[in-house]
Design a protein around this motif. Structure first.
Motif, short mmCIF file in Angstrom:
data_model
loop_
_atom_site.label_atom_id
_atom_site.label_comp_id
_atom_site.label_asym_id
_atom_site.label_seq_id
_atom_site.Cartn_x
_atom_site.Cartn_y
_atom_site.Cartn_z
N TYR A 90 -3.96 2.77 -11.89
CA TYR A 90 -3.73 3.20 -10.51
C TYR A 90 -5.05 3.19 -9.73
O TYR A 90 -5.11 2.72 -8.60
CB TYR A 90 -3.11 4.60 -10.50
CG TYR A 90 -2.81 5.11 -9.12
CD1 TYR A 90 -1.60 4.81 -8.51
CD2 TYR A 90 -3.72 5.89 -8.42
CE1 TYR A 90 -1.31 5.26 -7.24
CE2 TYR A 90 -3.44 6.35 -7.15
CZ TYR A 90 -2.23 6.04 -6.57
OH TYR A 90 -1.95 6.49 -5.30
N TRP A 125 0.83 -1.21 0.00
CA TRP A 125 0.00 0.00 0.00
C TRP A 125 0.86 1.26 0.00
O TRP A 125 0.53 2.24 -0.67
CB TRP A 125 -0.96 0.00 1.18
CG TRP A 125 -2.25 -0.65 0.82
CD1 TRP A 125 -2.67 -1.91 1.16
CD2 TRP A 125 -3.29 -0.09 0.03
NE1 TRP A 125 -3.91 -2.15 0.61
CE2 TRP A 125 -4.32 -1.06 -0.08
CE3 TRP A 125 -3.47 1.13 -0.60
CZ2 TRP A 125 -5.50 -0.84 -0.80
CZ3 TRP A 125 -4.65 1.35 -1.31
CH2 TRP A 125 -5.64 0.37 -1.40
N VAL A 126 1.96 1.26 0.74
CA VAL A 126 2.84 2.44 0.76
C VAL A 126 3.46 2.64 -0.62
O VAL A 126 3.50 3.76 -1.14
CB VAL A 126 3.91 2.31 1.87
CG1 VAL A 126 4.97 3.37 1.74
CG2 VAL A 126 3.26 2.36 3.25
N LEU A 127 3.93 1.54 -1.22
CA LEU A 127 4.51 1.64 -2.57
C LEU A 127 3.46 2.12 -3.57
O LEU A 127 3.75 2.97 -4.42
CB LEU A 127 5.07 0.28 -3.01
CG LEU A 127 6.30 -0.22 -2.25
CD1 LEU A 127 6.64 -1.65 -2.66
CD2 LEU A 127 7.48 0.71 -2.45
N HIS A 128 2.26 1.60 -3.46
CA HIS A 128 1.18 2.01 -4.36
C HIS A 128 0.84 3.49 -4.17
O HIS A 128 0.69 4.23 -5.15
CB HIS A 128 -0.06 1.15 -4.13
CG HIS A 128 -1.28 1.66 -4.83
ND1 HIS A 128 -1.39 1.68 -6.20
CD2 HIS A 128 -2.41 2.20 -4.36
CE1 HIS A 128 -2.56 2.19 -6.53
NE2 HIS A 128 -3.20 2.53 -5.43
N THR A 129 0.72 3.92 -2.93
CA THR A 129 0.34 5.30 -2.64
C THR A 129 1.34 6.30 -3.21
O THR A 129 0.95 7.30 -3.81
CB THR A 129 0.17 5.50 -1.13
OG1 THR A 129 -0.82 4.60 -0.65
CG2 THR A 129 -0.22 6.93 -0.80
N PHE A 130 2.62 6.03 -3.01
CA PHE A 130 3.64 7.02 -3.38
C PHE A 130 4.30 6.77 -4.73
O PHE A 130 4.79 7.71 -5.35
CB PHE A 130 4.68 7.12 -2.28
CG PHE A 130 4.11 7.63 -0.99
CD1 PHE A 130 3.71 8.94 -0.86
CD2 PHE A 130 3.90 6.77 0.08
CE1 PHE A 130 3.14 9.41 0.32
CE2 PHE A 130 3.34 7.22 1.27
CZ PHE A 130 2.95 8.55 1.39
N LEU A 131 4.33 5.51 -5.19
CA LEU A 131 5.02 5.19 -6.44
C LEU A 131 4.17 4.37 -7.40
O LEU A 131 4.68 3.76 -8.34
CB LEU A 131 6.33 4.45 -6.13
CG LEU A 131 7.34 5.20 -5.28
CD1 LEU A 131 8.45 4.28 -4.81
CD2 LEU A 131 7.90 6.39 -6.04
N HIS A 174 4.70 -0.99 -6.90
CA HIS A 174 3.96 -1.98 -6.11
C HIS A 174 3.74 -3.26 -6.91
O HIS A 174 3.76 -4.35 -6.35
CB HIS A 174 2.64 -1.40 -5.62
CG HIS A 174 1.67 -1.07 -6.70
ND1 HIS A 174 1.88 -0.05 -7.62
CD2 HIS A 174 0.49 -1.63 -7.04
CE1 HIS A 174 0.87 0.00 -8.45
NE2 HIS A 174 0.00 -0.96 -8.13
N THR A 189 -6.15 0.82 -6.57
CA THR A 189 -6.64 1.40 -5.32
C THR A 189 -7.90 0.68 -4.86
O THR A 189 -8.08 0.43 -3.67
CB THR A 189 -6.93 2.91 -5.49
OG1 THR A 189 -5.71 3.57 -5.88
CG2 THR A 189 -7.44 3.52 -4.21
#
Length: 132
Positions: free
Chosen positions: A115, A79-85, A91, A119
């Motif tokens: 994206y 989730w962190v990778l998806h949110t920022f990158l 991700h 999500t």
């Protein structure tokens, strides 16, 4: 959830996503895409729902921990990778989806549509990988 197993969705991380919660980030993280969309378009139900969620995060974390299986792919890191990158597909590379990772990298997350799809479905994608 066994006491020996680390939670798939720690409440502390939920609180960190809650900071962005007026756009539904914590709700998407806990696997609640429909209310995440509602929070996104209404500013966390005009901030009232966002404030109420401050008290609901522990129960949302417990529910997500029961619903989603732990495994090789870590939900929080994904989730962190998806949110920022996520627009760069980082991700997807982490989840082992190399081909779509390259596609995301070259097209900006399929021009943002991929994206958004991720999500809405990321927890289920991770769960599928962890169960198999």
């Amino acid at each position: 959830m066994s006491s020996e197993t680390a939670p798939t969705h720690p409440a502390l991380v939920g609180y960190l996503f809650w900071i962005l919660g007026f756009v539904g980030a914590h709700r998407f993280y806990f696997g609640k895409p429909l209310t995440g969309i509602l929070w996104f378009f209404t500013g966390g139900l005009f901030l009232v729902g966002w404030i109420v969620d401050l008290f609901l995060i522990p129960s949302m974390a417990d529910e997500a921990n029961r619903r989603f299986h732990p495994g090789e792919v870590d939900y929080t890191l994904t989730w962190v990778l998806h949110t920022f990158l996520g627009l760069f597909g980082v991700h997807r590379f982490y989840m082992g989806k190399i081909v779509t990772g390259v596609i995301y990298l070259l097209t900006g997350g399929l021009f943002g549509i991929g994206y958004i799809y991720d999500t809405l479905t990321l927890n289920e994608q991770i769960d599928e990988i962890n169960v198999s």
